[in-house]
Design a protein around this motif. Structure first.
Motif, PDB file in Angstrom:
ATOM      1  N   GLU A  77       0.822  -1.213   0.000  1.00  0.00           N
ATOM      2  CA  GLU A  77       0.000   0.000   0.000  1.00  0.00           C
ATOM      3  C   GLU A  77       0.860   1.268   0.000  1.00  0.00           C
ATOM      4  O   GLU A  77       0.337   2.366  -0.062  1.00  0.00           O
ATOM      5  N   ARG A  78       2.213   1.073   0.098  1.00  0.00           N
ATOM      6  CA  ARG A  78       3.122   2.227   0.066  1.00  0.00           C
ATOM      7  C   ARG A  78       4.116   2.073  -1.074  1.00  0.00           C
ATOM      8  O   ARG A  78       4.718   1.007  -1.220  1.00  0.00           O
ATOM      9  N   ALA A  79       4.253   3.129  -1.884  1.00  0.00           N
ATOM     10  CA  ALA A  79       5.172   3.060  -3.022  1.00  0.00           C
ATOM     11  C   ALA A  79       6.100   4.260  -2.992  1.00  0.00           C
ATOM     12  O   ALA A  79       5.768   5.294  -2.410  1.00  0.00           O
ATOM     13  N   VAL A  80       7.256   4.096  -3.590  1.00  0.00           N
ATOM     14  CA  VAL A  80       8.208   5.206  -3.640  1.00  0.00           C
ATOM     15  C   VAL A  80       8.842   5.268  -5.026  1.00  0.00           C
ATOM     16  O   VAL A  80       9.076   4.235  -5.645  1.00  0.00           O
ATOM     17  N   VAL A  81       9.016   6.491  -5.514  1.00  0.00           N
ATOM     18  CA  VAL A  81       9.792   6.695  -6.741  1.00  0.00           C
ATOM     19  C   VAL A  81      11.157   7.162  -6.274  1.00  0.00           C
ATOM     20  O   VAL A  81      11.281   8.225  -5.668  1.00  0.00           O
ATOM     21  N   PHE A  82      12.183   6.356  -6.503  1.00  0.00           N
ATOM     22  CA  PHE A  82      13.506   6.660  -5.970  1.00  0.00           C
ATOM     23  C   PHE A  82      14.158   7.849  -6.672  1.00  0.00           C
ATOM     24  O   PHE A  82      13.855   8.142  -7.823  1.00  0.00           O
ATOM     25  N   GLN A  83      15.032   8.502  -5.937  1.00  0.00           N
ATOM     26  CA  GLN A  83      15.758   9.660  -6.471  1.00  0.00           C
ATOM     27  C   GLN A  83      16.671   9.218  -7.615  1.00  0.00           C
ATOM     28  O   GLN A  83      16.765   9.877  -8.639  1.00  0.00           O
ATOM     29  N   GLN A  84      17.322   8.056  -7.443  1.00  0.00           N
ATOM     30  CA  GLN A  84      18.188   7.528  -8.508  1.00  0.00           C
ATOM     31  C   GLN A  84      17.379   6.560  -9.364  1.00  0.00           C
ATOM     32  O   GLN A  84      16.384   6.009  -8.893  1.00  0.00           O
ATOM     33  N   TYR A  85      17.769   6.345 -10.617  1.00  0.00           N
ATOM     34  CA  TYR A  85      17.041   5.414 -11.464  1.00  0.00           C
ATOM     35  C   TYR A  85      17.134   4.015 -10.882  1.00  0.00           C
ATOM     36  O   TYR A  85      18.189   3.573 -10.446  1.00  0.00           O
ATOM     37  N   THR A  86      16.022   3.310 -10.859  1.00  0.00           N
ATOM     38  CA  THR A  86      16.034   1.921 -10.386  1.00  0.00           C
ATOM     39  C   THR A  86      15.391   1.045 -11.463  1.00  0.00           C
ATOM     40  O   THR A  86      14.387   0.387 -11.240  1.00  0.00           O
TER      41      THR A  86
END
Ligand SMILES: Nc1ncnc2c1ncn2[C@@H]1O[C@H](COP(=O)(O)OP(=O)(O)OP(=O)(O)O)[C@@H](O)[C@H]1O
Ligand SMILES: [Mg+2]
Length: 140
Positions: A77-86
């Protein structure tokens, strides 16, 4: 949508020969439906805070509650868009999008591919779905 409560959160990074206090006594509440930006100078702890909210890093003290339930690890239910490309460099744009969806959606490969194509179209990448990350620009 969920209510997020951050209570007296502190986090110290521990290295072999040193410690670094990255978060100190953070308390705040984000109400259901609220859109919040965390603004601060480079190195002030924004990404660290997001890592704690997503459960990728455990705080040294304090806690995060989502709808009253303490965060104990990562969750769908929790997502993150990382600062560095993943992105996986050996997978195409479409395969990269499908990979993430596969972790949380119980759908056939065909359905997942259709949804991935729709999202890639929405961001203007309809002609680049089968390209590798290395064949795209940074913004793409
Ligand atoms: N894995 C780690 N080990 C040790 N120290 C770390 C680690 N990650 C971050 N830090 C330190 O913690 C502090 C906060 O880092 P963080 O990445 O949360 O900053 P930020 O606010 O996201 O910065 P930026 O705006 O540059 O992305 C920095 O001083 C950094 O040096
Ligand atoms: Mg950051």
């Amino acid at each position: 949508m969920s209510k997020i409560e951050i209570r007296d959160l502190s986090l110290t990074y521990r290295m072999d020969d040193a410690e670094f206090l990255a978060l100190k006594d953070i308390s705040t509440t984000v109400e259901d439906g609220q859109f919040v930006c965390i603004v601060g100078s480079s190195g002030c702890g924004k990404s660290t805070l997001l890592s704690v909210l997503t459960g990728l890093v455990s705080p040294s003290s304090g806690q995060v509650l989502i709808d009253g339930v303490p965060v104990k690890g990562t969750g769908k239910e929790r997502a993150v868009v990382f600062q560095q490309y993943t992105l996986f460099p050996w997978m195409t744009a479409k395969q990269n999008v499908v990979f993430g969806m596969k972790q949380v959606r119980q759908e056939s490969a065909k359905q997942l591919a259709e949804v991935a194509e729709e999202f890639l179209r929405r961001v203007g990448l309809q002609d680049f779905m089968n390209k590798l990350p290395g064949e795209l620009s940074g913004g793409m």
